[in-house]
Scaffold this motif. Sequence first.
Motif, PDB file in Angstrom:
ATOM      1  N   ALA A  76       0.843  -1.201   0.000  1.00 57.01           N
ATOM      2  CA  ALA A  76       0.000   0.000   0.000  1.00 57.01           C
ATOM      3  C   ALA A  76       0.877   1.248   0.000  1.00 57.01           C
ATOM      4  O   ALA A  76       2.012   1.249   0.487  1.00 57.01           O
ATOM      5  CB  ALA A  76      -0.910  -0.021   1.222  1.00 57.01           C
ATOM      6  N   ASP A 125      -5.283   3.232  -3.974  1.00 62.50           N
ATOM      7  CA  ASP A 125      -5.691   2.337  -2.873  1.00 62.50           C
ATOM      8  C   ASP A 125      -7.207   2.208  -2.773  1.00 62.50           C
ATOM      9  O   ASP A 125      -7.706   1.175  -2.314  1.00 62.50           O
ATOM     10  CB  ASP A 125      -5.151   2.885  -1.549  1.00 62.50           C
ATOM     11  CG  ASP A 125      -3.638   2.957  -1.531  1.00 62.50           C
ATOM     12  OD1 ASP A 125      -2.994   1.904  -1.384  1.00 62.50           O
ATOM     13  OD2 ASP A 125      -3.091   4.064  -1.707  1.00 62.50           O
ATOM     14  N   PRO A 160      -2.290   6.901   1.701  1.00 60.59           N
ATOM     15  CA  PRO A 160      -3.359   6.287   0.903  1.00 60.59           C
ATOM     16  C   PRO A 160      -3.854   7.224  -0.198  1.00 60.59           C
ATOM     17  O   PRO A 160      -4.007   8.434   0.010  1.00 60.59           O
ATOM     18  CB  PRO A 160      -4.456   6.006   1.925  1.00 60.59           C
ATOM     19  CG  PRO A 160      -3.718   5.854   3.218  1.00 60.59           C
ATOM     20  CD  PRO A 160      -2.575   6.833   3.146  1.00 60.59           C
TER      21      PRO A 160
END
Length: 628
Positions: A191, A272, A195
Amino acid sequence: MLALERIGVDLEIGSIYPPLTSLRHEHISRLRALVQYAPPQKILRIWEENAKTTGTWPAELINRHEQKYGRQMKAEQRARNALYFAELFRRGGVDHFHVHFANRAAHTALFLKTISAIPFSVTAHGQDFMKDLGNDDLLREICAGAEFIAAETDYSRDLLRQRCPDSASKIHRVYNGIDLERFPVPLLSPANSVPRIVAVGRLVTFKGFEQLIHACAELGRRRVDFICEIIGDGPLRENLQAKINKLNLSSRVTLLGSLSQAGVFEKLQAGDIFALPSVTDRQGASDVFPTVIMEAMSAARPVVSTRLAGIPELVVHEETGFLVQPGDTMALIEALEQLIRNPELRLRYGRAGRMRIEQHFRIEQTIRPLLEFLPRTRITPPKSKIAPGIRQIAYLIDRWPDKNLPLIERELEEMNRRNISIVPFVCELDSAARLNRVMKQMAPRLEFLPDAMVMEAEWRANSALTQKLEEQRAQETERVPEGIFLRQARFAIVLRRLLLEKNVSHIHATTSRALVCALILQEFVNVTVSATIERRPELPQNWIGSALRRCEGGRLSDPKILPSYDDSFIRDKAAFHSLPWKAVGLFGKKIGMDLIPPWRDASFWQEWSELLKRWRRENTPGESKASA
């Protein structure tokens, strides 16, 4: 269409109108079938005149539609377009046609069916029949006339059945699918440290991007760390940018503008979370079944969207993402915050989304119902457009009508009398020119290239090839002026597939300008070339001399240069060298009558036809070269 081609369905693709921009979907280049565009309305009006003469003009249907639905529905224009496609489909052996969108194209289908008796079917989405078509009575007539209606979602199907109860039994849900070969299983990359929310769509009200920007402002106030990228363009761009600036979000929210499909998928994979907070605008417009949500799920990204139209049939709440009520900004904030703060949840929802696409929305699965309905129309295998052994000659006409081609209509008629199979391509219609009777008789037999926007789209879609053409010109000692070159090169890019489709083995350039295009095409496909050079050509004499050495032969208006060439080049007696005959020809042109007696140039036309036949026989048509 690509999925149907893969399983062996032979398609004819017709587009009533050219695109409004030169931006093209990248999949178009993969289609085997050509996209056929209707000719300009000026030419279609000639089709209308001919249809009225032959009794094939659907006057009764037009009158009824104008009285029932109003002149704003443009019944006459629908009929003109239908005339062209009825003939195109007849030549192509089409026994059924399918209209994708229940809008003006579906309205045209009613006229096409009346003219040709070819049955049709329709795919309806929601926005098309709810807003674009704008008339439920017309919608009911379209559904009654169709063999079947494929609704994009359960939502659309149920809505259509409510509006068209008499046709309910032939309205079926057929999901749009996605080609997962274009969306491979995404790599499990770590990730992002911050984000990233990705949103994709046209910048219009019903996409809900204003709500998304407000949600981002509140997330910032809650000290949630994230960035948001909005991909797309549209009329609200300036307003949305002003809102971003006003809320001090320029470091977090970016409007990226339009990207290619490959660029969009790269952004989805790099993100994401995918967000599309769709709403219904004041005019009733809304998303129904956004393809980009399928693409985001194919990229294994969790989705945040709304409980609107067919979206809940795609996104499963708390399984592949979150669904909130349209316009509920607070619920949108909560859903985004939960996913931003929980990487494990993002991963789980993303994997579930990818699995849902693989199980239910693969294109190979979603076209099956369509294939089940199509045989009910008793489709027979399409007829070959051209007998395999017949090679054709293409006449390239740079512009039509053209005062420098006073006898082109006579020439085409003379070749027709001698059974020479010629496809006359008009690269550009002079829309300001007045067409006389002879021209109107010839117009339906001419093949018109699509408009400038389509040309530009083709040019952009073949960047490697166009760059090669420009580099070749740069290396030439005798160069075509850049303006003429760029124009003719665009024509050639469009024509290359048309030549193969029409089984062309020889190209005749009717002017020196057209010769530029013909010689470019000689590089693309295995054809021979000839040319007619006018008395005062626009191109430099040195270039013309070099270009003619690449030709099999041709016609030259200037008798002084004839001795420089062999007997494959003949004097162009059709150019009216004698003053009396020239005056007769020009007067005939003005009144729309051919006043020149057939016997005057009979031997010349016979000599010319024999040369064309010789060049056609000597060439064996082949496939495109690797560069094409």
